[in-house]
Design an enzyme around this catalytic site. Structure first.
Site, PDB file in Angstrom:
ATOM      1  CG  MET A 147      41.092  70.448  76.367  1.00 15.42           C
ATOM      2  SD  MET A 147      42.512  71.386  76.981  1.00 15.42           S
ATOM      3  CE  MET A 147      43.658  70.049  77.349  1.00 15.42           C
ATOM      4  CG  ASP A 148      38.735  65.025  70.144  1.00 13.71           C
ATOM      5  OD1 ASP A 148      39.884  64.964  69.653  1.00 13.71           O
ATOM      6  OD2 ASP A 148      37.820  64.247  69.837  1.00 13.71           O
ATOM      7  N   GLY A 149      40.393  67.773  69.038  1.00 12.97           N
ATOM      8  CA  GLY A 149      40.324  68.458  67.754  1.00 12.97           C
ATOM      9  C   GLY A 149      41.498  69.356  67.423  1.00 12.97           C
TER      10      GLY A 149
END
Length: 274
Positions: free
Chosen positions: A39-41
């Site tokens: 879960m990047d960003g």
């Protein structure tokens, strides 16, 4: 963080009906058993929306909640989310504390949701690095949902695959030693035999609760695994999306599954060769 009526609203209404119709069409093809996600960003989303980082993490937690519900409706049995790496402890202490506070809130939410939908919740990682109250809450949740088999959610927290492998090797050696076997022996030809095999290591992995992922999604436009499920992802479909995690929605999931279905025969063939 979230009200319970928000969750109930996701499960019901005309949007839920349309999703189920869409997923029924999607189920004509092969459906992944296990989807893992990096879960990047979250912080980039907060910067983009000109909100504080914690609100960005809240939005990311809501996106994960949506993904869990979508996967239930689609027929995916296992979802694994990379929530917090051991390396993330290097971040500013205030940010780490905020993430830990969100983790505690998430445990409380998942406790309620697990009863609503019979979800088994598992926390994978070096949980000893968590505070005592989060450890206790996580262990209670794992114990109370251990009997649920319809859907399994794994939250990787205080996790890296390097640490997972080290843990598994240590536990395998300890098991053999406690059994009085040792880690090396002789076979019938008096040659050295390795008494610790891959199967011994795999049963002591943090992720032993779930099969290897069929799809590994990373958002934020990055292509790195970041020490996540490196052991388990040798034959899974990798999908990198340019969208930041809080903006991940049902159509992103549909696109990823369609892409998986297009490459399914090749990936299935590779798995059979292992």
């Amino acid at each position: 963080m979230f009200r319970e009526d928000i969750i109930i609203g996701i499960f019901s209404g005309w949007r839920s009906f349309l999703r189920k119709c869409l997923f029924r069409v999607l189920r004509v093809g092969p459906i992944p058993s296990h989807i893992a996600v990096i879960m990047d960003g979250n912080r980039r989303y907060a910067k983009k929306k000109k909100i504080d980082d914690m609100t960005g993490y809240d939005a990311g937690a809501l996106a994960l909640l949506h993904l869990i519900i979508y996967c239930m409706e689609l027929g995916v049995k296992y979802v694994t989310a990379y929530a917090f790496s051991i390396d993330n402890f290097r971040r500013h202490p205030e940010e780490v504390q905020k993430i830990m506070d969100l983790t505690m809130e998430s445990v409380m939410l998942l406790t309620w949701m697990s009863k609503l939908r019979l979800v088994r919740v598992h926390f994978a990682g070096n949980l000893q690095l968590l505070s005592a109250d989060i450890q206790d809450a996580a262990k209670r949740l794992m114990e109370s949902t251990a009997g649920y088999k319809n859907f399994v959610l794994t939250i990787c927290i205080c996790y890296t695959c390097s640490d997972e492998i080290l843990h598994a090797v240590e536990e395998s050696c300890k098991e053999k030693w406690d059994d009085g076997i040792g880690i090396m022996g002789y076979d019938e030809a008096n040659d050295y035999e390795r008494l610790i095999k891959v199967v011994d290591i795999e049963k002591h992995m943090y992720m032993a609760i779930a099969p290897d992922p069929d799809i590994l999604i990373r958002t934020g436009g990055e292509y790195r695994l970041s020490n996540f499920l490196v052991w388990q992802s040798s034959c899974c479909h990798l999908s990198s999306l340019g969208t930041v995690w809080p903006e991940f929605g049902v159509f992103h999931l549909v696109w990823v599954v369609l892409d998986f279905q297009q490459n399914y025969r090749y990936v299935a063939k590779k798995k059979l060769q292992l």
